[in-house]
Design a protein around this motif. Structure first.
Motif, short mmCIF file in Angstrom:
data_model
loop_
_atom_site.label_atom_id
_atom_site.label_comp_id
_atom_site.label_asym_id
_atom_site.label_seq_id
_atom_site.Cartn_x
_atom_site.Cartn_y
_atom_site.Cartn_z
N GLY A 126 0.85 -1.19 0.00
CA GLY A 126 0.00 0.00 0.00
C GLY A 126 0.88 1.24 0.00
O GLY A 126 1.86 1.30 0.76
N ARG A 127 0.57 2.19 -0.88
CA ARG A 127 1.33 3.45 -0.88
C ARG A 127 0.36 4.61 -0.78
O ARG A 127 -0.57 4.73 -1.57
CB ARG A 127 2.18 3.58 -2.13
N PHE A 128 0.57 5.43 0.25
CA PHE A 128 -0.27 6.60 0.46
C PHE A 128 0.51 7.81 -0.02
O PHE A 128 1.63 8.05 0.43
CB PHE A 128 -0.60 6.75 1.96
N PRO B 290 7.05 11.43 -14.16
CA PRO B 290 6.53 10.41 -15.08
C PRO B 290 7.19 9.06 -14.80
O PRO B 290 8.40 8.98 -14.61
CB PRO B 290 6.97 10.94 -16.46
N HIS B 291 6.38 8.04 -14.75
CA HIS B 291 6.89 6.68 -14.48
C HIS B 291 5.85 5.68 -14.93
O HIS B 291 4.68 6.03 -15.10
CB HIS B 291 7.14 6.49 -12.97
N SER B 292 6.29 4.42 -15.11
CA SER B 292 5.29 3.36 -15.21
C SER B 292 5.46 2.55 -13.92
O SER B 292 6.55 2.52 -13.35
CB SER B 292 5.51 2.50 -16.46
N ASP B 293 4.39 1.94 -13.45
CA ASP B 293 4.49 1.20 -12.19
C ASP B 293 5.28 -0.09 -12.41
O ASP B 293 5.16 -0.72 -13.44
CB ASP B 293 3.10 0.90 -11.64
N ARG B 294 6.05 -0.48 -11.41
CA ARG B 294 6.85 -1.70 -11.55
C ARG B 294 6.03 -2.95 -11.23
O ARG B 294 6.49 -4.07 -11.39
CB ARG B 294 8.05 -1.62 -10.62
N ILE C 72 2.74 5.24 -19.02
CA ILE C 72 3.50 6.26 -18.29
C ILE C 72 2.49 7.25 -17.72
O ILE C 72 1.58 7.69 -18.42
CB ILE C 72 4.46 7.03 -19.25
N HIS C 73 2.65 7.55 -16.46
CA HIS C 73 1.73 8.51 -15.83
C HIS C 73 2.49 9.39 -14.86
O HIS C 73 3.64 9.12 -14.51
CB HIS C 73 0.56 7.77 -15.16
N ARG C 74 1.86 10.46 -14.41
CA ARG C 74 2.49 11.41 -13.48
C ARG C 74 1.39 12.05 -12.66
O ARG C 74 0.20 11.93 -12.99
CB ARG C 74 3.26 12.48 -14.26
FE LIG Z 1 2.22 5.12 -10.51
#
Ligand SMILES: [Fe+2]
Ligand SMILES: O=C(O)CCC(=O)C(=O)O
Length: 327
Positions: free
Chosen positions: A184-186, A203-207, A260-262
Motif C-alpha cells: 500500500g502506498r499513500f 513520469p513513471h510506469s508502475d513496476r 507512463i503517468h504522473r
Molecule cells: Fe504510478
C-alpha cells in the motif's frame, strides 16, 4: 541514498518556495500543463469481469463508496499529524518502506513535491508493524481490510485477463507465486506555489503487476501519456483506477502495456491518493506466458527475477526499466 532536510509538506507549511531541485528539467519533460484534455477512460464493471487494458477505471468492485471515503480520510488524518509523530514511521536509508519525502537517489534527480507512506501488507510475516501508524486509531485496521478487498479485485482482474487471452485462469497469478507481495502506498501532495514547474510525482510506469489507485475525491491530478501527449484522468468518485504495471506487460509479452503517468500539483489544494499494487515474489522468475508467444509475436522479454530491484537500479541511472529486459 539520502533523506531530505525538509519534506514537501514541511516546506508547504513553512511557506517555502520549492528549491531548484524540484523544478522539472524543461528539456526532458517540458513545462507542466495542469489541465490537458481528459482521457476517455474505459470503465470495467468488475462484477462483469471484462478485459482490462492499460489505464482503466473499475466500478462494481463491491467496496461501498462510504468505505472509500474512510480510506481517504484515515490517509489524510495520518499526513496531517504533527511531523514528530509521523517521523516515528520514517523510512530507513536503505529501503523504501515507511514515511518520508521523495527518496533521493542521485544529485541530478528532479524531486517530487509529495510525502509518502509505503507499507508492505503481504506476505503477512514480512509486515513491519513498527512502521504501521498507531494514529489515527483505525489506520491499521483500515489498511489491512482495504488491501484485502483490493487483493480480491486484483485477483479477479488477473483471472479475467488470463481468460480473455485464452490462457488458463491462473496463468498470471501462478507466476506471482505463493508469497506474492501486496503493497500500500499513500501519496500526499501538499499545495505547491509552482504547479507549472514542479510535479507531485515524476513520469513513471508502475513496476507492479497491476496497481489499483484510489484518487482524491475532489482534486484531480493524475495524467497519463498516450501517443506522446498528456491526458488528465477525470475523477469518478466511486471508481478505482486500474494501472497495468511493467510486470504485467512482461507476462503478456507486451500485449497489455504499462502506461507512463504522473501526478501534478495544485496551488491551493492538497491532494491524496492511495495505490495498492502487487508484485511477484522476488525470488520467482516471471516471463511472457508461453501461450502468448508465437511466430507472429516472438518473445519480447527475457525471464526476470526481482524486477523491483531492476526497476530501482534503472531509476537511479535514469534508464527505462522495462527496456532493459527486452530481448
Ligand atoms: Fe504510478
Ligand atoms: O497520485 C496519483 O494519482 C498517482 C500515484 C501513482 O502513480 C503511484 O503511486 O504510483
Amino acid at each position: 541514498m539520502g533523506s531530505l532536510a525538509k519534506t514537501a509538506h514541511e516546506m508547504a507549511i513553512d511557506g517555502d518556495e520549492p528549491p531548484p531541485r524540484y523544478f522539472i528539467n524543461e528539456s526532458t519533460f517540458g513545462s507542466v500543463d495542469a489541465s490537458p484534455p481528459p482521457l476517455p477512460i474505459p470503465t470495467i464493471d468488475i462484477s462483469l469481469l471484462s478485459l482490462p487494458s492499460s489505464g482503466e477505471e473499475a466500478i462494481g468492485h463491491g467496496i461501498p463508496d462510504s468505505y472509500l471515503d474512510k480510506v481517504r480520510e484515515v490517509a489524510k488524518q495520518f499526513f496531517l499529524l504533527p511531523m514528530e509523530e509521523k517521523k516515528k514511521y520514517s523510512r530507513g536509508e536503505k529501503d523504501g518502506e515507511g514515511y518520508g519525502g521523495d527518496l533521493v537517489v542521485s544529485e541530478k534527480q528532479v524531486l517530487d513535491w509529495s510525502d509518502r507512506l509505503t507499507l508492505k501488507v503481504l506476505p503477512e510475516d514480512e509486515r513491519r508493524p513498527n512502521l504501521w501508524p498507531e494514529f489515527p486509531a483505525e489506520f491499521r485496521e483500515v489498511l489491512h481490510e482495504y488491501t484485502m478487498k483490493i487483493k480480491y479485485v486484483l485477483d479477479t482482474l488477473f483471472k479475467a485477463t488470463a481468460r480473455s487471452l485464452n490462457l488458463e485462469e491462473d496463468a498470471f497469478l501462478n507466476q506471482f507465486g505463493d508469497r506474492a507481495r501486496l503493497t500500500g502506498r499513500f501519496n500526499f501532495y501538499p499545495p505547491c506555489p509552482r504547479p507549472d514547474q514542479v510535479l507531485g510525482l515524476k513520469p513513471h510506469s508502475d513496476r507492479s503487476g497491476m496497481t489499483v489507485l484510489l484518487q482524491d475525491r475532489e482534486v484531480e491530478g493524475l495524467h497519463v501519456l498516450k501517443d506522446n501527449q498528456w491526458f488528465r484522468v477525470p475523477i469518478i468518485p466511486h471508481a478505482l483506477v486500474v494501472n497495468v504495471g511493467d510486470q504485467m506487460q512482461i507476462m503478456t509479452n507486451g500485449i497489455i502495456k504499462s502506461p507512463i503517468h504522473r501526478a501534478v500539483t495544485n496551488r491551493m489544494r492538497l491532494r491524496i491518493s492511495v495505490a495498492v499494487s502487487n508484485e511477484a515474489e522476488p525470488e520467482k522468475e516471471i516471463g511472457p506466458a508461453e501461450g502468448l508467444i508465437d511466430e507472429e509475436r516472438p518473445r519480447l522479454y527475457r525471464n526476470v527475477k526481482n524486477y523491483g530491484a531492476i526497476n530501482f537500479q534503472c531509476f537511479q541511472r535514469g534508464e527505462v526499466a522495462i527496456d532493459t529486459v527486452k530481448i
